[in-house]
Motif scaffolding. Structure first.
Motif, PDB file in Angstrom:
ATOM      1  N   TRP A 119     107.570  70.232  37.059  1.00 40.19           N
ATOM      2  CA  TRP A 119     106.174  70.309  37.499  1.00 40.19           C
ATOM      3  C   TRP A 119     106.097  69.704  38.893  1.00 40.19           C
ATOM      4  N   ILE A 120     105.589  70.477  39.845  1.00 43.08           N
ATOM      5  CA  ILE A 120     105.447  70.019  41.225  1.00 43.08           C
ATOM      6  C   ILE A 120     103.981  70.152  41.615  1.00 43.08           C
ATOM      7  N   ASN A 213      80.853  67.952  35.944  1.00 47.73           N
ATOM      8  CA  ASN A 213      81.448  67.141  34.884  1.00 47.73           C
ATOM      9  C   ASN A 213      82.324  67.975  33.963  1.00 47.73           C
ATOM     10  N   ASP A 214      81.830  69.175  33.591  1.00 48.24           N
ATOM     11  CA  ASP A 214      82.622  70.043  32.717  1.00 48.24           C
ATOM     12  C   ASP A 214      83.932  70.437  33.382  1.00 48.24           C
ATOM     13  N   ASN A 215      83.880  70.778  34.666  1.00 49.59           N
ATOM     14  CA  ASN A 215      85.084  71.212  35.360  1.00 49.59           C
ATOM     15  C   ASN A 215      86.050  70.061  35.600  1.00 49.59           C
ATOM     16  N   ARG A 216      85.522  68.857  35.811  1.00 50.64           N
ATOM     17  CA  ARG A 216      86.423  67.710  35.951  1.00 50.64           C
ATOM     18  C   ARG A 216      87.138  67.447  34.629  1.00 50.64           C
ATOM     19  N   ASP A 217      86.427  67.566  33.522  1.00 50.64           N
ATOM     20  CA  ASP A 217      87.079  67.418  32.217  1.00 50.64           C
ATOM     21  C   ASP A 217      88.130  68.503  32.022  1.00 50.64           C
ATOM     22  N   SER A 218      87.793  69.732  32.430  1.00 54.43           N
ATOM     23  CA  SER A 218      88.740  70.835  32.304  1.00 54.43           C
ATOM     24  C   SER A 218      89.979  70.589  33.158  1.00 54.43           C
ATOM     25  N   TYR A 219      89.773  70.064  34.367  1.00 55.07           N
ATOM     26  CA  TYR A 219      90.896  69.734  35.250  1.00 55.07           C
ATOM     27  C   TYR A 219      91.829  68.731  34.578  1.00 55.07           C
ATOM     28  N   LYS A 220      91.255  67.739  33.909  1.00 56.50           N
ATOM     29  CA  LYS A 220      92.069  66.745  33.207  1.00 56.50           C
ATOM     30  C   LYS A 220      92.853  67.389  32.068  1.00 56.50           C
ATOM     31  N   HIS A 221      92.215  68.330  31.356  1.00 54.50           N
ATOM     32  CA  HIS A 221      92.915  69.031  30.270  1.00 54.50           C
ATOM     33  C   HIS A 221      94.098  69.826  30.821  1.00 54.50           C
ATOM     34  N   CYS A 223      95.823  69.199  33.544  1.00 55.39           N
ATOM     35  CA  CYS A 223      96.880  68.281  33.977  1.00 55.39           C
ATOM     36  C   CYS A 223      97.588  67.642  32.789  1.00 55.39           C
ATOM     37  N   ASN A 224      96.839  67.309  31.746  1.00 56.57           N
ATOM     38  CA  ASN A 224      97.468  66.744  30.551  1.00 56.57           C
ATOM     39  C   ASN A 224      98.427  67.749  29.918  1.00 56.57           C
ATOM     40  N   PHE A 225      98.017  69.014  29.896  1.00 55.34           N
ATOM     41  CA  PHE A 225      98.876  70.058  29.336  1.00 55.34           C
ATOM     42  C   PHE A 225     100.151  70.213  30.167  1.00 55.34           C
ATOM     43  N   PRO A 246      96.745  64.386  40.404  1.00 51.61           N
ATOM     44  CA  PRO A 246      96.470  63.965  39.024  1.00 51.61           C
ATOM     45  C   PRO A 246      96.802  62.492  38.796  1.00 51.61           C
ATOM     46  N   ASN A 247      96.194  61.925  37.769  1.00 49.81           N
ATOM     47  CA  ASN A 247      96.466  60.538  37.389  1.00 49.81           C
ATOM     48  C   ASN A 247      97.758  60.427  36.582  1.00 49.81           C
ATOM     49  N   ASN A 248      98.252  59.203  36.492  1.00 52.65           N
ATOM     50  CA  ASN A 248      99.307  58.833  35.540  1.00 52.65           C
ATOM     51  C   ASN A 248     100.568  59.686  35.654  1.00 52.65           C
ATOM     52  N   LEU A 249     101.069  59.832  36.871  1.00 48.99           N
ATOM     53  CA  LEU A 249     102.315  60.579  37.052  1.00 48.99           C
ATOM     54  C   LEU A 249     103.550  59.685  36.962  1.00 48.99           C
ATOM     55  N   ASP A 250     103.361  58.378  37.041  1.00 49.55           N
ATOM     56  CA  ASP A 250     104.507  57.464  37.076  1.00 49.55           C
ATOM     57  C   ASP A 250     105.380  57.580  35.830  1.00 49.55           C
ATOM     58  N   ALA A 251     104.764  57.892  34.693  1.00 47.19           N
ATOM     59  CA  ALA A 251     105.519  57.941  33.437  1.00 47.19           C
ATOM     60  C   ALA A 251     106.422  59.163  33.339  1.00 47.19           C
ATOM     61  N   VAL A 252     106.237  60.145  34.211  1.00 47.62           N
ATOM     62  CA  VAL A 252     107.029  61.383  34.114  1.00 47.62           C
ATOM     63  C   VAL A 252     107.761  61.671  35.421  1.00 47.62           C
ATOM     64  N   THR A 253     108.103  60.631  36.167  1.00 48.16           N
ATOM     65  CA  THR A 253     108.708  60.844  37.483  1.00 48.16           C
ATOM     66  C   THR A 253     110.073  61.516  37.419  1.00 48.16           C
TER      67      THR A 253
END
Length: 423
Positions: A119-120, A213-221, A223-225, A246-253
């Motif tokens: 994922w890039i 708000n809906d689209n920001r939630d969708s964006y998070k979904h 990125c999580n996927f 996206p947030n929280n990329l450190d765990a998958v570097t």
């Protein structure tokens, strides 16, 4: 895979366009296509209209529906539908003027072709050139012939994630009649079975204010996927272009890379301005003025192109434009729209930090920010506020002199917008 119109079908397409009062490939027509069928590029529309060569089945049918035509009545049935390795129908055309991205290209090619990241993320301020760089990257990867399948997919966060996965599966398995109960599982199986490059190109981050708000939630979904997919063992690569890291990329570097695309350097920016202005006989070039413009607009290609158009149409040369607007930066409307989009859902503290940075002319240290926190804000909240603003490319980190310490500031267009709209 692919459909095109027969000769009779082509005439029906032209008649349907005429009935709508549209010319075949006029600017007005292409604007309508962009508005109603956002994922279809100008290049693909021209292939459809002139039946130059087959386009993706779904794209062909969507174009027919736009014109009120029955796709089965206009398709060239003599052309067998064959699977295609390259599914680039929705990719925009590569621009003629493309400068100063050699190092960015080398880094991305290395990650995709040599180091096999799953994922890039290519992120950066709106108009900075993410889409065009992704187009150029796709062209280079295509030449290497190291992937079994290459797909370009325009995405809008108003589209649910499951619908996107289903659309991607349709493109990976165009002739399959199998009923798929778990699309995510099947999609992962295809990423393992084939070596696939998928470019997900962000269309707009948040289209309408009421959908923010809906689209920001969708964006998070989304990125999580994609983050979950990066944990799975597969041989494919997904590239996401986005305005926001996206947030929280450190765990998958180990499996993920993120690259922030920044403004063009002075030489590339000046060349872009020069080509954009064109210099007819009544205009003269001013290299120093061009350098000042590149600095004022932080090397943003979209802003420089828009300013070049203003100079070409309304000013005698760059120097006149620079001198007239010396004390008041002209922020193009398209850039203001981008800034309004990425700032409208900021919280109170995030806006106040932006406003504080906008009111000081020089870069300031973290200690100074700590000493000037907004009322009610705790020091422990500052790191997250700064990280959010940086993820959206709203603040810049710069090194002053020989110090190893980083200081915070705003690029000129952001500063002008914040002072006018948020203070």
């Amino acid at each position: 895979m692919g459909l095109k119109a027969s000769e009779e079908g082509k005439r029906k397409i032209w008649k349907a366009l005429a009935d709508k009062g549209l010319q075949r490939t006029s600017k007005e027509t292409l604007n309508r296509i962009e508005s109603e069928l956002y994922y279809i590029s100008d290049k693909t529309w021209k292939r459809f209209v002139y039946a130059e060569r087959p386009i993706r089945d779904k794209t062909f049918k969507d174009c027919c529906e736009f014109l009120g035509l029955n796709s089965e009545e206009i398709v060239d049935s003599s052309q067998p539908s064959q699977p295609s390795k390259y599914d680039w129908d929705s990719a925009p055309s590569a621009e003629i003027y493309f400068y100063g991205r050699d190092e960015d290209m080398k880094k991305l090619e290395k990650w995709v072709l040599d180091e096999h990241y799953r994922w890039i993320i290519l992120y950066g301020f709106g108009g900075i050139g993410k889409t065009q760089l992704a187009v150029k990257l796709a062209e280079q990867v295509e030449k290497q012939n190291k992937f079994d399948k290459l797909i370009w997919q325009q995405i809008s966060y108003s589209t649910p994630k499951d619908q996107l996965v289903s659309e991607l599966l349709d493109r990976l398995l165009p002739n399959s009649e199998q009923i798929i109960s778990n699309v995510e599982k099947k999609f992962l199986e295809e990423l393992k079975r084939q070596k696939i490059l998928i470019i997900l190109n962000e269309h707009e981050l948040f289209e309408k204010e009421e959908q923010a708000n809906d689209n920001r939630d969708s964006y998070k979904h989304y990125c999580n996927f994609l983050r979950q997919l990066s944990w799975e063992r597969h041989q494919s690569c997904i590239i996401l272009t986005t305005r926001e890291k996206p947030n929280n990329l450190d765990a998958v570097t180990s499996f993920v890379k993120a690259h922030e695309l920044k403004g063009l350097d002075v030489n590339a920016g000046c060349q872009l301005l020069s080509d954009g202005i064109g210099y007819p006989k009544n205009l003269t070039s001013d290299e120093q003025a061009r350098k000042e413009l590149v600095h004022r607009y932080d090397g943003n290609p979209l802003a420089l192109k828009l300013v070049a158009g203003l100079i070409r149409e309304h000013y005698s040369n760059e120097r006149k434009f620079v001198d007239i607007h010396n004390k008041s930066l002209v922020v193009p409307e398209e850039i203001e729209t981008i800034l309004a989009s990425v700032t409208k859902d900021l919280n109170t503290f995030q806006k106040k930090i932006l406003c504080y940075l906008a009111k000081v002319s020089d870069p300031i240290s973290r200690d100074e920010l700590d000493s000037n926190l907004p009322n009610g804000m705790h020091g422990s909240e500052l790191p997250r506020v700064l990280e959010t603003l940086k993820q959206r490319s709203l603040i810049l980190l710069v090194q002053v002199s020989e110090s190893n310490e980083y200081f915070y500031t705003l690029q000129p267009m952001v500063r002008k917008f914040v002072l006018r709209q948020l203070t």
